[in-house]
Design a protein around this motif. Structure first.
Motif, short mmCIF file in Angstrom:
data_model
loop_
_atom_site.label_atom_id
_atom_site.label_comp_id
_atom_site.label_asym_id
_atom_site.label_seq_id
_atom_site.Cartn_x
_atom_site.Cartn_y
_atom_site.Cartn_z
N GLU A 68 18.93 31.07 13.84
CA GLU A 68 17.91 30.82 12.94
C GLU A 68 17.62 29.83 12.18
OE1 GLU A 68 17.99 34.65 11.05
OE2 GLU A 68 17.42 35.62 12.79
N ALA A 69 18.73 29.42 11.54
CA ALA A 69 19.17 28.19 10.66
C ALA A 69 18.93 26.91 11.31
CB ALA A 69 20.55 28.30 9.96
N THR A 70 19.58 26.83 12.44
CA THR A 70 19.50 25.60 13.22
C THR A 70 18.49 25.25 14.18
OG1 THR A 70 21.02 26.29 15.22
CG2 THR A 70 22.01 25.33 12.97
N GLY A 71 17.99 26.57 14.54
CA GLY A 71 16.85 26.37 15.62
C GLY A 71 17.54 26.17 16.94
N ILE A 72 18.54 26.35 17.23
CA ILE A 72 19.28 26.17 18.63
C ILE A 72 19.00 27.33 19.37
CG2 ILE A 72 21.34 25.41 19.80
CD1 ILE A 72 22.68 24.30 17.47
N PRO A 101 19.46 39.91 20.14
CA PRO A 101 18.31 40.75 20.88
C PRO A 101 17.38 39.79 21.88
CG PRO A 101 18.48 41.21 18.26
CD PRO A 101 19.15 39.89 18.81
N TRP A 102 17.13 40.38 22.92
CA TRP A 102 16.27 39.87 23.71
C TRP A 102 14.83 39.20 23.46
CZ3 TRP A 102 11.22 40.80 25.71
CH2 TRP A 102 10.82 42.20 25.27
N ASP A 103 14.58 39.68 22.24
CA ASP A 103 12.96 39.23 22.02
C ASP A 103 13.15 38.56 20.54
OD1 ASP A 103 13.89 41.46 20.34
OD2 ASP A 103 11.93 42.53 20.42
N HIS A 104 14.49 38.01 20.32
CA HIS A 104 14.87 37.39 19.20
C HIS A 104 13.94 35.72 19.51
CE1 HIS A 104 16.91 34.41 16.24
NE2 HIS A 104 17.17 35.81 15.57
N PRO A 105 13.42 35.16 18.51
CA PRO A 105 12.81 33.88 18.77
C PRO A 105 13.85 32.75 19.27
CG PRO A 105 12.25 34.74 16.57
CD PRO A 105 13.33 35.61 16.99
N SER A 106 15.17 32.98 19.09
CA SER A 106 16.14 32.01 19.48
C SER A 106 16.55 32.43 21.02
CB SER A 106 17.34 31.84 18.73
OG SER A 106 16.96 31.12 17.28
N ALA A 107 16.31 33.51 21.48
CA ALA A 107 16.92 33.85 23.01
C ALA A 107 16.29 33.52 23.88
CB ALA A 107 16.75 35.59 22.76
N VAL A 108 16.88 32.97 24.90
CA VAL A 108 16.24 32.36 26.21
C VAL A 108 16.89 33.27 27.41
CG1 VAL A 108 15.53 30.32 25.09
CG2 VAL A 108 17.83 30.53 26.16
N GLY A 109 17.57 34.31 27.23
CA GLY A 109 18.18 35.14 28.37
C GLY A 109 19.08 34.67 29.00
N GLY A 110 19.54 35.03 30.29
CA GLY A 110 20.88 34.90 30.93
C GLY A 110 20.91 33.47 31.33
N LEU A 111 22.11 32.89 31.36
CA LEU A 111 22.33 31.40 31.92
C LEU A 111 22.91 31.52 33.26
CD1 LEU A 111 22.16 28.57 31.26
CD2 LEU A 111 24.58 28.93 30.48
N GLY A 112 22.65 30.60 34.21
CA GLY A 112 23.30 29.99 35.39
C GLY A 112 22.70 30.80 36.76
N ALA A 113 23.52 31.13 37.69
CA ALA A 113 23.20 31.64 39.04
C ALA A 113 22.17 32.47 38.88
CB ALA A 113 24.31 31.84 39.74
N LEU A 144 31.75 30.77 13.57
CA LEU A 144 30.30 30.43 13.26
C LEU A 144 30.06 30.27 11.79
CD1 LEU A 144 28.81 32.99 15.92
CD2 LEU A 144 28.36 30.26 15.84
N ALA A 145 30.43 31.28 11.01
CA ALA A 145 30.32 31.08 9.35
C ALA A 145 30.66 29.55 9.05
CB ALA A 145 31.15 32.12 8.78
N ALA A 146 31.96 29.30 9.42
CA ALA A 146 32.27 27.67 9.11
C ALA A 146 31.18 26.74 9.57
CB ALA A 146 33.63 27.47 9.71
N LEU A 147 30.77 26.83 10.62
CA LEU A 147 29.80 25.88 11.43
C LEU A 147 28.44 25.84 10.56
CD1 LEU A 147 30.22 25.79 15.26
CD2 LEU A 147 30.47 23.88 13.50
N ALA A 148 28.29 27.19 10.13
CA ALA A 148 26.64 27.34 9.42
C ALA A 148 26.88 26.73 8.21
CB ALA A 148 26.34 28.74 9.23
N GLU A 149 28.07 26.75 7.37
CA GLU A 149 28.10 25.93 6.19
C GLU A 149 28.02 24.49 6.28
OE1 GLU A 149 31.27 25.93 2.62
OE2 GLU A 149 31.43 27.28 4.11
#
Length: 630
Positions: free
Chosen positions: A263-267, A280-292, A359-364
Motif C-alpha cells: 500500500e505504501a509503495t504501490g508495488i 487478499p485477492w481483492d486488495h488493490p495491490s493483488a494481481v493473482g498467481g504468477l507463472g505457468a 519487510l518492516a526494514a524495507l518499508a522504513e
C-alpha cells in the motif's frame, strides 16, 4: 558432579524417545507450544514391541503425554504430519513410526514431499537388527557391497537430517540434532532417525536431564542494514517493480507487513501457490498467481518488470514459467529470504532475513517513495480485466457435464473465507491458482512443490487436527482418490469432520490435456477397458463407483448431478457433523481458464506422428524465449 552421581532412569530406547519427544517445545514471539504433539504409526515387526510398547506404557501410566494416532497407510501419515506442520506455520509437527521393510519405505514419498515443501516431519523407520545375529531378518535387504546398508538408506537423499541409532546412547545426540533441524526455518524438512528393532527394546541408564522440558527458539533473523539500503536503492530506481509473495510470507506471519508495504509503495503483488492469500485477492495491490498457471494480470506485469522483489519464494519452474515469464532484457532481482539458497537465485541482490522483519526494514528505508500513478492504474486495470475473465470461467454454463471451473465456482460461493481448501495434483492446482479467491492464507492449502497424487485426503486429516475450528474441504480427482483414499477411515475413527469433493472425470484430466498439447494424443490417461481391436486402453468407461467406495470406508456420501445439485450438496455437507463425501462428474475436456505463460515439458525431437511434430515446433518457439537471469 561426578558422572557416577548423575541422576539416571532405566528405560528402553523407545521409552526414552517417547519421554524425550513429549518434553520438546517450540517458541516464537514469546508463544510456546508443543513441538511434537503426537505420533502417527502403523505397527509391525520392528516397532510393535519397541515404540508400540513405549507409547502404550506412556498412555497407561501417564509418564509421557504423547498421543498415538493409527493411520491406514504409511505414506499417508507422513502427508498428514506435513499438512499439520503447514497449517501450524512449521512450529509443530508429528512423529511417524513404521515397521521394518515396506512399512518404513512406504514413508519415503512422504519424506520427499516434506523436504521439497520445507515442512518439518519426524520419521522413525524401524530397521534391521543392530546385533546382526538373526541375519538376514524378514524384509531385510542384503547388500553385497556393505553390511550396514538397509532399505532405510533410501531416506538419505530425501531427508534434511538422517541418523541410525545403533546403540541406545546414540539417541541422545541424534534426538537433539533432530530437534535442531525440525525447528530451523532454513534447514527444515524430513528428519529421519532409523531405529533398529533390537535397539528399540534395549534398556539403558538415561541421564534424567535428557528428559527435561526443552524450548527450541525460532527466531526472526534481522536484515543487515547495508543489505536493506542496497535493496531499497534498487527499488527506488525501478519504474515497473513487482513483488512475488511466496510461502515464506505465510510461515513468517508477515501478511500485515506485506499489505502495508504494498500500500505504501504501490508495488503490485503476485503470488505463488504457497503465498496465495498472503494478500487478499481483492486488495488493490493483488494481481493473482504468477507463472505457468498464473493470471494474465500477473504475467503481463512480470513480462515488463524491471525489478522483481521475491519475498519468501523459491522460484519454482511454474512460478517463472520455466524462465520465460520475466522478459525484460534488463530485469533485476532482489530476494528477501531466510534461506541463502533462495535469496541468491537469479543473481539477485540478497536480503537475508525473516520476511516479517525484512519487510518492516524495507518499508522504513523506502518511506516516502512510491511507484508512479500510471503504473498503479495499469496494475488495477489488468487485475480487473482478469477478474472479469475469472467470473466467466467460474460460471460457464458448460454441459451436459459441468466444467471443472464451474465446480470451483460453486465451491467458492458456498465456502466461508476461513474454510480450508486442500489440493495437490492434476488440473485443479492450475485452475485454483488462477481462479481461487483467497483472503486467508491458511484457507488455501495446495501442495505444489512435490504435487503428490494421494496427498489430499491424508492432508485433510492433518489440517483438521491442526485447525479443528475450521471447515476442511478436500478437492480430489478420481486419479488421486484411487491412489490413496484410505485415510477416510482414519477420519471416521478419529471423529474428524471434513468434506471430501471427488471430481470424477474417468482418468487423468491434467495429464490428458498435457499429453494432447505435446502431441501424444492423451495416450494412457483414461480409465477404460482394453479394446480388442486396437489393443489399447481406449474401450468403454470402467464401471468404477467411487461413491460406493467412500461409503464403504464409513463416510456419508452425496452424489450430485450438475452444478446446482453440487451447490446444494455442499450446503448439506457443511451442516453434517460427520465426514461427508460429495461426488460429482465433470467433463475432462471442459474449457480451462485461458493460459498466458509456458511450462517446459520436452517434446520428442523426431517423430512419425504429425501431432508430435507440430508440438515440437511450438516447443522450439517457446525455447527461444527461455533465459538465465544473470
Amino acid at each position: 558432579m561426578p558422572l557416577e552421581t548423575v541422576p539416571t532412569v532405566r528405560l528402553t530406547t523407545a521409552q526414552a524417545l517417547v519421554r524425550f519427544l513429549a518434553a520438546q517445545h517450540a517458541e516464537r514471539d514469546g508463544i510456546e507450544q508443543r513441538l511434537i504433539p503426537g505420533v502417527w504409526g502403523i505397527f509391525g515387526h520392528g516397532n510393535v514391541a519397541g515404540l508400540g510398547q513405549a507409547l502404550l506404557q506412556a498412555a497407561r501410566t501417564g509418564e509421557a503425554d504423547l498421543p498415538y494416532h493409527l493411520a491406514r497407510n504409511e505414506q499417508a501419515m507422513v502427508h498428514a504430519a506435513a499438512a499439520y506442520a503447514k497449517m501450524r506455520d512449521r512450529l509443530q509437527t508429528f512423529a511417524c513410526t513404521a515397521s521394518t521393510g515396506p512399512g518404513s519405505t512406504n514413508m519415503i514419498t512422504g519424506a520427499a514431499l516434506a523436504t521439497a515443501n520445507r515442512l518439518p516431519v519426524l520419521l522413525l523407520p524401524s530397521d534391521m537388527f543392530a546385533s546382526r545375529v538373526p541375519d538376514p531378518v524378514l524384509q531385510q535387504l542384503e547388500d553385497t557391497r556393505a553390511g550396514d546398508v538397509s532399505v532405510n538408506d533410501a531416506f538419505r537423499p530425501v531427508s534434511k537430517y538422517f541418523d541410525r541409532v545403533s546403540r541406545p546412547e546414540q539417541l541422545i545426540p541424534a534426538a537433539l540434532a533432530a530437534m535442531r533441524v525440525l525447528t530451523d526455518p532454513v534447514e527444515t524438512g524430513a528428519v529421519t532417525l532409523c531405529l533398529p528393532q533390537d535397539v528399540q527394546a534395549e534398556a539403558f541408564d538415561w541421564p534424567v536431564d535428557f528428559f527435561r522440558r526443552r524450548v527450541w527458539r525460532v527466531g526472526r533473523p534481522a536484515p543487515e542494514p547495508a543489505a536493506v539500503r542496497r535493496v531499497a536503492a534498487l527499488l527506488r530506481s525501478a519504474e515497473r517493480p513487482l513483488i512475488v509473495a511466496g510461502g515464506g510470507v505465510v510461515y513468517s506471519g508477515a501478511m500485515a507487513e506485506l499489505r502495508a508495504f504494498a500500500e505504501a509503495t504501490g508495488i503490485p503483488v503476485a503470488d505463488t501457490h504457497a503465498g496465495k492469500g498472503a494478500i487478499p485477492w481483492d486488495h488493490p495491490s493483488a494481481v493473482g498467481g504468477l507463472g505457468a498457471t498464473g493470471t494474465s494480470a500477473a504475467n503481463a506485469l512480470a513480462a515488463e518488470a524491471d525489478v522483481v522483489l521475491g519475498v519468501g519464494t523459491r522460484y519454482s519452474d511454474f512460478t517463472t514459467a520455466s524462465h520465460t515469464v520475466f522478459a525484460a532484457p534488463d530485469v533485476t532481482f532482489a530476494n528477501l529470504n531466510v534461506a541463502r539458497l533462495d535469496a541468491a537465485k537469479h543473481a539477485a541482490e540478497m536480503l537475508l532475513a525473516d520476511a516479517k522483519s525484512g519487510l518492516a526494514a524495507l518499508a522504513e528505508a523506502l518511506e516516502g517513495w512510491s511507484v508512479g500513478d500510471d503504473y498503479r492504474a495499469e496494475a488495477l486495470r489488468l487485475a480487473d480485466e482478469w477478474r472479469a475473465t475469472a467470473d466467466r470461467c467460474l460460471r460457464l454454463g458448460h454441459g451436459p457435464l459441468p466444467a471443472q471451473t464451474e465446480i470451483l465456482g460453486a465451491l467458492g460461493e458456498v465456502l466461508d473465507d476461513a474454510d480450508v481448501v486442500i489440493n495437490a495434483a492434476g488440473s485443479m492446482p492450475g485452475d485454483l491458482q488462477m481462479l481461487w479467491r483467497a483472503r486467508d492464507p491458511k484457507a488455501y492449502h495446495v501442495e505444489y512443490a512435490y504435487s503428490c497424487m494421494g496427498y489430499e485426503i491424508a492432508a485433510g486429516v492433518g489440517a483438521k487436527l491442526a485447525a479443528p475450528e475450521r471447515e476442511v474441504v478436500v478437492l480430489v480427482g478420481d486419479g488421486s482418490y484411487l491412489m490413496l483414499s484410505s485415510e477416510i477411515a482414519t477420519m471416521v475413527a478419529e471423529g474428524l469432520k471434513a468434506i471430501i469433493v471427488i471430481v470424477q472425470n474417468h482418468g487423468f484430466a491434467s495429464i490428458g490435456a498435457l499429453s494432447e498439447s505435446l502431441g501424444s494424443q492423451r495416450f494412457g490417461t483414461a480409465y477404460r477397458y482394453r479394446d480388442d481391436e486396437s489393443g489399447l486402453l481406449d474401450g468403454d468407461v470402467l464401471p468404477v463407483d467411487l461413491a460406493a467406495n467412500a461409503a464403504s470406508l464409513g463416510a456419508d456420501v452425496i452424489s450430485a448431478n450438475g452444478v446446482a445439485e453440487f451447490r446444494e450438496a455442499l450446503r448439506k455437507a457443511k451442516a453434517n457433523p460427520r465426514v461427508t463425501v460429495v461426488h460429482v462428474e465433470t467433463d475432462p475436456r471442459g474449457p480451462n481458464p485461458p493460459g498466458s505463460a509456458w511450462w517446459e515439458v520436452p517434446v520428442s525431437e523426431v517423430s512419425e506422428l504429425d501431432s508430435t511434430r507440430t508440438a515440437r515446433a511450438e516447443y522450439d518457439a517457446h525455447k527461444r524465449h527461455q533465459r538465465h537471469y544473470l
